[in-house]
Design a protein around this motif. Structure first.
Motif: not given
Length: 153
Positions: A9-15
């Motif tokens: 949903a947020l566009g990536g693992d780091s986010r």
């Protein structure tokens, strides 16, 4: 599973990791502790997942950042803290609140793996790590070692 969905949903693992970090930092604030104290409560139970202290096969200090904040708030408002391992290695019960993604209400023992393998030893090692860190902290009045375990069969 939750973090995977959040990552998508947020566009990536780091986010997703940053969202989780900020959520943990802000989930309980000093105002909440002050309100509890003003209502006459003298302690709070802080549930946590063992994964706050276990990453990549090693015991880590990650959870102390979050605990220390709450403990500091409680100290300021003359309250005590009970630390509660709500999610143990291998899942101690079939509930999703124990992070059991394989929950099966019809046969709870089949999804509970806490009693199997090295999970008990890992939980004990994490508790030793936490107890050592807080050995001189009077605000921490106790430890709820395992939340709502399903008995070993």
């Amino acid at each position: 599973e939750f973090l995977s969905s959040l990552s998508h949903a947020l566009g990536g693992d780091s986010r997703a990791a940053e969202f989780e970090h900020q959520w943990r930092l802000n989930y309980v604030d000093e105002r909440a502790i002050a309100d509890l104290s003003n209502l006459g409560f003298n302690s709070v139970r802080v549930p946590f997942n063992f994964k706050l202290f276990y990453r990549d096969g090693h015991i880590v200090d990650g959870g102390f950042e979050y605990f220390d904040r709450v403990i500091g708030y409680c100290r300021s408002h003359s309250m005590y803290v009970l630390l509660d391992m709500h999610g143990a290695p291998g899942f101690q019960n079939p509930g999703d609140h124990s992070d059991n993604v394989d929950s099966n209400a019809d046969q709870p023992r089949d999804t509970v793996k806490f009693w199997d393998g090295n999970n008990i030893k890992l939980a004990a090692s994490i508790w030793k790590h936490i107890a050592s860190y807080y050995r001189n902290e009077p605000v921490v009045w106790g430890y709820d070692l395992i939340n709502e375990p399903v008995p070993q069969s």
